[in-house]
Design a protein around this motif. Structure first.
Motif, short mmCIF file in Angstrom:
data_model
loop_
_atom_site.label_atom_id
_atom_site.label_comp_id
_atom_site.label_asym_id
_atom_site.label_seq_id
_atom_site.Cartn_x
_atom_site.Cartn_y
_atom_site.Cartn_z
N TRP A 190 81.40 -5.05 28.69
CA TRP A 190 82.08 -6.20 28.08
C TRP A 190 83.51 -6.34 28.57
N GLY A 191 83.80 -7.50 29.14
CA GLY A 191 85.11 -7.78 29.69
C GLY A 191 85.24 -7.38 31.15
N TYR A 200 84.75 -11.82 29.81
CA TYR A 200 84.99 -12.64 28.62
C TYR A 200 85.32 -14.07 29.06
N GLY A 213 83.23 -13.12 24.00
CA GLY A 213 84.65 -12.98 23.73
C GLY A 213 84.86 -11.69 22.96
N GLU A 214 86.08 -11.24 22.88
CA GLU A 214 86.34 -10.00 22.16
C GLU A 214 86.04 -10.14 20.68
#
Length: 177
Positions: free
Chosen positions: A64-65, A70, A109-110
């Motif tokens: 993730w990211g 993101y 997204g976070e």
């Protein structure tokens, strides 16, 4: 001499066909892919909901990211577009989704994700077109209880849960009836 030459050409031609047929068979065996196909099916009220996807692995990477950035549209799987099929109209995060088959995308997204149901189901995962969106909803990701090496979807009586690495993304789904 001429017959030997013809026989040699036929042998080479047959060998070429054999090799190419074998290579094509390997390409078509999706179970042998690095991200093999998987399916999650369940009942939500009277509706049957099925998620078909390819299941990539973490392989020590930060997902993730990094691997999945993101703020960008992600195919929510690998290879062909992930699809969601329902045989009845549903309510997804309080919004109506008619019965049918949809490609399933996300914008991670976070703190929140946008989940996208797209009308073009049969496509390669990177061929997304926003003009074909049937529905977009916003959901909140949460920390998973355990590390999930391979991307996995679960269909429960409460909806769809995407699980991968150390994250879960629940999508609330209710029967419209």
């Amino acid at each position: 001499m001429k017959n030997t030459r013809i026989l040699s050409m036929v042998a080479v031609l047959l060998l070429g066909i054999l090799v190419s047929t074998s290579a094509m068979a390997q390409k078509q065996d999706k179970a042998q892919r690095a991200s093999p196909p998987a399916t999650a099916t369940g009942k939500i009220g009277n509706a049957t909901l099925t998620v078909n996807y390819s299941s990539p692995a973490v392989k020590g990477r930060e997902v993730w990211g990094k691997l999945v950035p993101y703020g960008e549209v992600w195919r929510a799987g690998a290879n062909e577009a992930t699809t969601v099929t329902t045989d009845k109209d549903l309510m997804v995060e309080g919004k109506e989704l008619p019965a049918g088959t949809y490609s399933f995308y996300a914008i991670p997204g976070e703190d929140q994700w946008t989940i996208i149901f797209n009308k073009t189901a049969e496509q390669w995962g990177t061929q997304y077109s926003q003009e074909q969106d049937a529905l977009r909803v916003t959901v909140k990701p949460r920390k998973a209880g355990a590390m999930q090496e391979r991307l996995k979807y679960n269909v429960t009586d409460e909806g769809i849960i995407l699980q991968w690495e150390n994250l879960e993304v629940p999508v609330s789904v209710d029967s419209k009836e």
